[in-house]
Design a protein around this motif. Structure first.
Motif, short mmCIF file in Angstrom:
data_model
loop_
_atom_site.label_atom_id
_atom_site.label_comp_id
_atom_site.label_asym_id
_atom_site.label_seq_id
_atom_site.Cartn_x
_atom_site.Cartn_y
_atom_site.Cartn_z
N GLU A 121 78.27 -12.46 -32.12
CA GLU A 121 77.97 -11.99 -33.62
C GLU A 121 78.19 -10.74 -33.62
N GLY A 122 79.12 -10.50 -34.30
CA GLY A 122 79.50 -8.89 -34.32
C GLY A 122 78.81 -8.34 -35.59
N THR A 123 79.16 -6.88 -35.89
CA THR A 123 78.60 -6.26 -36.82
C THR A 123 79.07 -6.73 -38.17
N SER A 124 80.10 -7.40 -38.42
CA SER A 124 80.75 -7.86 -39.77
C SER A 124 80.96 -9.43 -39.62
N GLY A 125 79.96 -10.20 -38.68
CA GLY A 125 80.10 -11.47 -38.70
C GLY A 125 80.97 -12.03 -37.38
N LEU A 126 81.20 -13.34 -37.31
CA LEU A 126 81.56 -13.76 -35.88
C LEU A 126 82.68 -13.27 -35.55
N LEU A 127 82.68 -12.85 -34.10
CA LEU A 127 83.79 -11.99 -33.93
C LEU A 127 84.50 -12.75 -32.68
N GLU A 128 85.87 -13.01 -32.81
CA GLU A 128 86.36 -13.71 -31.38
C GLU A 128 86.94 -12.66 -30.53
N MET B 170 87.14 -9.95 -24.09
CA MET B 170 86.54 -8.69 -24.35
C MET B 170 86.12 -8.54 -25.85
N PHE B 171 84.94 -7.74 -25.81
CA PHE B 171 84.26 -7.15 -26.88
C PHE B 171 83.87 -5.89 -26.92
N TYR B 172 84.62 -4.97 -27.51
CA TYR B 172 84.24 -3.49 -27.84
C TYR B 172 83.01 -3.08 -28.53
N LYS B 173 82.37 -2.24 -27.82
CA LYS B 173 81.00 -1.99 -28.31
C LYS B 173 80.84 -1.45 -29.46
N ASN B 174 81.87 -1.06 -30.16
CA ASN B 174 81.82 -0.50 -31.53
C ASN B 174 81.86 -1.68 -32.54
N GLU B 175 82.14 -2.84 -32.01
CA GLU B 175 82.23 -3.90 -32.95
C GLU B 175 81.02 -5.03 -32.94
N PRO C 163 76.53 -5.37 -32.53
CA PRO C 163 75.25 -4.76 -33.05
C PRO C 163 74.80 -4.12 -31.52
N SER C 164 73.91 -2.80 -31.78
CA SER C 164 73.46 -2.58 -30.56
C SER C 164 72.12 -2.93 -30.30
N THR C 165 71.93 -4.04 -29.70
CA THR C 165 70.87 -4.72 -29.30
C THR C 165 70.99 -5.23 -27.86
N ASP C 166 69.78 -5.57 -27.43
CA ASP C 166 70.12 -5.95 -26.09
C ASP C 166 70.28 -7.55 -25.92
N THR C 167 69.92 -8.30 -26.76
CA THR C 167 70.37 -9.78 -26.71
C THR C 167 71.64 -10.01 -27.75
N HIS C 168 72.58 -10.93 -27.22
CA HIS C 168 73.68 -11.22 -27.70
C HIS C 168 73.92 -12.47 -27.70
N ILE D 266 72.96 -13.44 -23.84
CA ILE D 266 72.88 -12.33 -22.87
C ILE D 266 71.78 -11.38 -23.33
N GLU D 267 70.97 -11.38 -22.35
CA GLU D 267 69.41 -10.72 -22.60
C GLU D 267 69.59 -9.09 -22.27
N GLU D 268 70.34 -8.58 -21.41
CA GLU D 268 70.43 -7.27 -20.99
C GLU D 268 71.53 -6.32 -21.87
N GLY D 269 72.37 -7.12 -22.46
CA GLY D 269 73.38 -6.39 -23.43
C GLY D 269 74.21 -5.53 -22.56
N MET D 270 74.76 -4.43 -23.14
CA MET D 270 75.78 -3.45 -22.43
C MET D 270 75.07 -2.60 -21.88
N ASN D 271 75.11 -2.65 -20.46
CA ASN D 271 74.42 -1.59 -19.37
C ASN D 271 75.33 -0.56 -18.66
N ARG D 272 76.81 -1.01 -19.06
CA ARG D 272 77.51 -0.02 -18.25
C ARG D 272 78.80 0.25 -19.30
N TYR D 273 79.81 1.16 -18.91
CA TYR D 273 80.98 1.47 -19.47
C TYR D 273 81.65 0.00 -19.72
#
Length: 251
Positions: free
Chosen positions: A62-69, A82-87, A89-94, A109-116
């Motif tokens: 689930e991206g910031t502008s809809g479903l993202l492949e 691969m999904f870039y962070k700027n694409e 939402p800034s949430t812990d759950t995806h 995914i419960e922990e979201g992005m935790n590293r680069y």
């Protein structure tokens, strides 16, 4: 060393240099496009690792502008999405959606992005997700990198006419030590593949210095000059091989 052996060894050097030069040229040619991307830093990314993925598998988030492949990258042993962070939402759950012709399921995914580069591994058979990668995967990849390095450097070691059993034992121990440290460093890096290639160059400098010291301390066969030339050529070959492995094998 007798005259006949000296002539034989000298005759091998041009072939070694030609092979290494050819390897360098092809590697630099292949890396040109990668390094050019480094002019603008690759953004942080969420990586989904799928061992044994089928060709038709697609992964969505689930991206910031809809479903993202996810951007798909194939390796010999696995496929990564691969999904870039700027694409995203800034949430812990995806919520991650997996689709192929044979199955479709969702995982969270419960922990979201935790590293680069935040990495998660999916088992499509059990439909489970884990943070990071599996121990077996890491062991196989490290074994492949170290094994190929030993083959390349061992072949050059033999061409330099090292024949004593102690020399080969020290060769094995030194390389297991330096390659172990190098692979541990590679495994701990959160950088993108492009930057790892550049980082590998600097890491090989430290490996080169370490091996120059260790080979001269622990191996007494032949002259110091020959040992130093061997270490320089072998590490150059390892650097070229490492560039190829980073491109073809996942980190």
């Amino acid at each position: 060393m007798n005259q006949a052996r000296l002539i034989r060894v000298r005759g091998i050097f041009p072939y070694i240099l030609f092979i290494l030069l050819a390897m360098l040229v092809t590697t630099l040619t292949g890396l040109t496009s990668d390094v050019s991307f480094a002019n603008s830093a690759e953004p942080p990314a969420l990586i989904i690792v799928v061992p044994g993925a089928t060709d038709d598998l697609t992964v969505y988030i689930e991206g910031t502008s809809g479903l993202l492949e996810g951007r798909k990258v194939h390796y010999f042993t696995e496929t990564q999405f691969m999904f870039y962070k700027n694409e995203i939402p800034s949430t812990d759950t995806h919520k991650i959606t997996f689709k192929s012709k044979d199955q479709q399921f969702e995982l969270s995914i419960e922990e979201g992005m935790n590293r680069y580069r935040s990495v998660y591994t999916i088992d499509t058979y059990r439909q489970t997700i884990i943070k990071g990668t599996t121990t077996g995967r890491e062991a196989i990849l490290v074994g492949a990198r170290v094994g190929l390095t030993l083959i390349i450097e061992g072949a050059i070691f033999w061409l330099f006419w090292f024949r004593k059993r102690r020399s080969w034992l020290m060769f094995l121990l030194i390389n297991l030590f330096t390659q172990g440290i190098l692979n541990l460093w590679l495994g701990l890096q959160p950088m993108a593949q492009t930057y790892l290639i550049l980082g590998l160059v600097f890491a090989e400098v430290f490996v080169l210095i370490s091996e120059l010291i260790l080979f001269n301390l622990l191996i007494k066969e032949h002259t110091v000059a020959r040992r130093n030339i061997y270490v320089a050529l072998a590490n150059f070959a390892s650097l070229v091989l490492g560039g190829y492995l980073i491109a073809w094998l996942p980190i």
